[in-house]
Design an enzyme around this catalytic site. Sequence first.
Site, mmCIF file in Angstrom:
data_model
loop_
_atom_site.group_PDB
_atom_site.id
_atom_site.type_symbol
_atom_site.label_atom_id
_atom_site.label_comp_id
_atom_site.label_asym_id
_atom_site.label_seq_id
_atom_site.Cartn_x
_atom_site.Cartn_y
_atom_site.Cartn_z
ATOM 1 N N ARG A 172 5.431 7.966 -6.727
ATOM 2 C CA ARG A 172 4.401 7.913 -7.770
ATOM 3 C C ARG A 172 4.152 9.300 -8.349
ATOM 4 O O ARG A 172 4.011 10.287 -7.597
ATOM 5 C CB ARG A 172 3.111 7.352 -7.177
ATOM 6 C CG ARG A 172 1.980 7.313 -8.181
ATOM 7 C CD ARG A 172 0.898 6.358 -7.768
ATOM 8 N NE ARG A 172 0.010 6.874 -6.733
ATOM 9 C CZ ARG A 172 -1.273 6.516 -6.628
ATOM 10 N NH1 ARG A 172 -1.779 5.654 -7.482
ATOM 11 N NH2 ARG A 172 -2.021 6.987 -5.670
ATOM 12 N N ASP A 187 -4.880 -7.512 3.806
ATOM 13 C CA ASP A 187 -6.186 -7.771 3.195
ATOM 14 C C ASP A 187 -7.316 -7.748 4.223
ATOM 15 O O ASP A 187 -8.409 -7.269 3.934
ATOM 16 C CB ASP A 187 -6.179 -9.153 2.521
ATOM 17 C CG ASP A 187 -4.986 -9.301 1.600
ATOM 18 O OD1 ASP A 187 -5.082 -8.903 0.445
ATOM 19 O OD2 ASP A 187 -3.937 -9.807 2.066
ATOM 20 N N ASP A 193 -1.768 -1.588 -9.346
ATOM 21 C CA ASP A 193 -2.057 -2.976 -8.999
ATOM 22 C C ASP A 193 -2.094 -3.795 -10.284
ATOM 23 O O ASP A 193 -2.769 -3.415 -11.252
ATOM 24 C CB ASP A 193 -3.418 -3.084 -8.301
ATOM 25 C CG ASP A 193 -3.336 -2.725 -6.824
ATOM 26 O OD1 ASP A 193 -2.223 -2.735 -6.275
ATOM 27 O OD2 ASP A 193 -4.383 -2.438 -6.233
ATOM 28 N N GLY A 213 -12.795 3.738 -17.581
ATOM 29 C CA GLY A 213 -14.230 4.023 -17.567
ATOM 30 C C GLY A 213 -14.827 4.316 -18.924
ATOM 31 O O GLY A 213 -16.004 4.691 -19.017
ATOM 32 N N TRP A 261 -0.621 5.032 -0.126
ATOM 33 C CA TRP A 261 -1.464 5.417 -1.252
ATOM 34 C C TRP A 261 -2.926 5.099 -0.971
ATOM 35 O O TRP A 261 -3.760 5.133 -1.863
ATOM 36 C CB TRP A 261 -0.977 4.835 -2.571
ATOM 37 C CG TRP A 261 -1.221 3.375 -2.833
ATOM 38 C CD1 TRP A 261 -1.772 2.446 -1.989
ATOM 39 C CD2 TRP A 261 -0.964 2.680 -4.057
ATOM 40 N NE1 TRP A 261 -1.848 1.222 -2.609
ATOM 41 C CE2 TRP A 261 -1.362 1.334 -3.882
ATOM 42 C CE3 TRP A 261 -0.438 3.053 -5.287
ATOM 43 C CZ2 TRP A 261 -1.229 0.377 -4.873
ATOM 44 C CZ3 TRP A 261 -0.324 2.090 -6.278
ATOM 45 C CH2 TRP A 261 -0.709 0.786 -6.069
ATOM 46 N N GLU A 287 0.820 -1.217 0.000
ATOM 47 C CA GLU A 287 0.000 0.000 0.000
ATOM 48 C C GLU A 287 0.852 1.266 0.000
ATOM 49 O O GLU A 287 0.401 2.328 0.393
ATOM 50 C CB GLU A 287 -0.962 0.013 1.205
ATOM 51 C CG GLU A 287 -1.705 -1.275 1.460
ATOM 52 C CD GLU A 287 -2.683 -1.620 0.353
ATOM 53 O OE1 GLU A 287 -2.802 -0.838 -0.600
ATOM 54 O OE2 GLU A 287 -3.307 -2.696 0.445
#
Lengths: 373, 515
Positions: free
Chosen positions: B239, B453, B338, B256, B391, B187
């Site tokens: 990032r 998780d 991811d 999208g 993040w 993460e």
Amino acid sequence: MTNADPDRDRPLPDPETLADADRAAADALASGPRATELILMPVDPHRLHATWHVHPDDLAEARRRLGDDGPLVLRLYDATPALPAGSDRAPPFDVAVSGLENRWYVDVWQPGRSYVAELGLRAPRGGLVRLAASRRVDLPSAAPEAAEDRTFPEPTPPRGGMAPATPQPAPEAPAGPEAAPADAVPAGTGGDGTAAPPDEAPAGVGPPTPQEPAHAGAEPPCAETGPPLSETPPEPPADRSGFPRVDDQVLQDFAARAREAESRFLGGSAAGGEPAGEAGLFPPGATGAPLPEDGGPMPLESVMSLSSFGLAGENVDLEVNAEVVIHGRARPGSRLTLFGQQVPLRPDGSFEVRRALPQGALVLPLLLNQGNG
Amino acid sequence: MAAGHLCLVLHAHLPWCRHAGEAVTLEESWLFEAIWESYVPLLLMLDRLAGDGVPVRLTLSLSPVLLEMLADGHLMGRFRRHLDHLLALAEAESARDGPERAAADHHARHLAAVRDAFDHRCGGDLPAAFAAHARAGRLDLVTTAATHGYLPLLWPEPGAVRGQIDTARRTFRRHFGRDPEGLWLPECGYTPGLDGVLATQGVRYTFLEAHGLLHARPVPPHGVTAPARTPAGVAVLAREPELARRVWSAGTGYPGAPAYREFHRDLADRRDTGTPGPTGLKLWRITGRDRDAKAPYAPDAAARQADADARRFVQAVTAAVRRRDRDAPPVTLTCPFDAELFGHWWFEGPYWLERVFRHLAATDAVAAATPGDVLADAPQLPRVEPAASSWGEHGYHNVWLNTETDWLWPHLHRAARTMAILARDHAATPADTPAGRTLRQAGRELLLAQASDWPFMLRTGTAARDAEHRLGTHLGRFRLLADALRAGGVPDPRHLTAIEAVDTVFPALAPGTFR
């Protein structure tokens, strides 16, 4: 690793044997004594989280030492190792809390600060009979800081330039977050070798080091830390029993200033201005509550009385909505109901239910069925 | 030399899901979908680019626990059966008349290609197939924490962090025959001091969210467009937020577009397939905002959209590079994602990525690069203390520490503390004795309980009860084993054997590192 690896095709266990093991595992999770402890964790630049467990024997010993039944408080100290230029260390402050096992969020105004905390019973004059002490927690910064000159010692490259094939020898206790590898710059020193403020629990308090966590030992974890507070930055402990030491007068002076700061904040005058104190100093509900005569932080009782809502009808000047959080622990496998509805238990048997807090008396019909009727 | 580097980083992780039951569990279905939708398609993408001689430099983080699952014969056997079932379903759909027939046919061909690649291209051994691309210089394989534990919140017990990182390194070595140079922080979670553990484990570089560098002390002179070095000597790449939004943004991100496949409509939503729950076959496109009005998926239109989006992305990268100051060092734009976004969530993602590499090959301004390439070009990095960051939503630790999850952390901290004591007390215990086996299995259960998780699922409400169950199972197994050792004995041998047989993960675990 290849398809020929013997670990690749390990057979599965007999389901019934595994289920039997897991029943024993669930029992193990639900049982066992635990030592008194206090853990702080950072959430974001303005919020930290405290979680604690107090062994009932320790609470009894603390009460015996106090000779009274003082309120349970979290006492937080600004332990920022390197303060930004021109800024002062935030004064220590108390947060009234409750419960032998509980969790609490504390909001603070200034991001990027570091804190240590004590959990204890507050004496009438402000001293603290300590039950547990935390390690230091560093809150993240919320924005770029002003340019500063910093120097970092050259790191020692990993042995052989790559990871060692065998485990590295563990550092001697205490192995806290500051117990970084010998070839790393210790956290909290800012890399410049300056000493960090105290972040270790005194001996006998909690199990901050890899030592037997069972509640056993000659020394009870309770320790009077009075005179407990200091306006000056806490000094690094000379030994593991050291912790910030301050006197009651400092606490009283601080409480008076905090009272003033809080009233400015809640009155709106502090908006956009200088942060006058820590937002998490007292629960907001404490505004206007009578102060104890000795000037110490607010007692818990003064907080609870303002938990209400709908004070002004349609012409709302102020509306306060409150929730009651019912939390606790039951033996896993039990059936717990509240108002006739089942309360889900977590794997450790803990539960938490939130309900709106109505005006007037509240009766909680909490029923526990342990399966034997 | 190009004026800029584009570091594309994919991070693959899923939680451990080996179990003794017959039914496919939720976590198992995640694994199976990720394999056929993401991992194998990414592998085939690399094959195609290699076949066409297109230069590829891609960084791929495979979580240690995922590696173990991909190498587990039992799980891969179940995956193959799942794939056969899905292929049969797609073929049946493609034989039906109706507007979705073309989409069903496309899926049937896709699934057949995946099965062929899984069986024949890589012999059921995906880690080995990725390793081959790494040896060929196309892929930079890195690791992450063993079970993807959220390290800033494990940090109160540093032995827990050491256990996560050391086990990751050993697992990487077991699968790839060498130590990893890079490590993905789960993460992107960082807190000052972690770099010391990474440095000790030989990690040369890692990745941060943008404000990990932008709020660093001091702020590095080139912000997120150049790597920096931590006090312990680990290089950090942050990032680049603007490019990330082009892909990640729920509102305006590429995935999208109306032509792309709609993730949220499954065949089971339209007709009874005889299978409980979603089938994994999705035959419609996003179409628009109306959740009920979904047109059939048109593969060719989706492919054209992916190519156009890839071209726009490369144009944005090129423009960002050209904005640099004349005297600034070469710009490094780091884009981590991811891995499961590509293929699973965004079905056309692997093809988009392939088109990005092809468009990059046609420009001189920017070159695809790995962190190793970047560091080779910039030996002198500014030294900074990165800021605590992640993040996750709000950029800090809120996603993993909140009122839904705060109850679990004391359990994890106590267990880590107990493990440290046991590791110290049993330092001389041989690994093949009952006590040694118990200690190692306790370490495995602790690592499995620490997976990020579980708090993530609790926070989002996605299968929260399942997350609680898994967490309780691993913590309970840990306590069962640890309590026996602390009492000076060993657990019931049948119990130990059963737990060892179901949680076979990390045979290379070394308990001493948990101290």
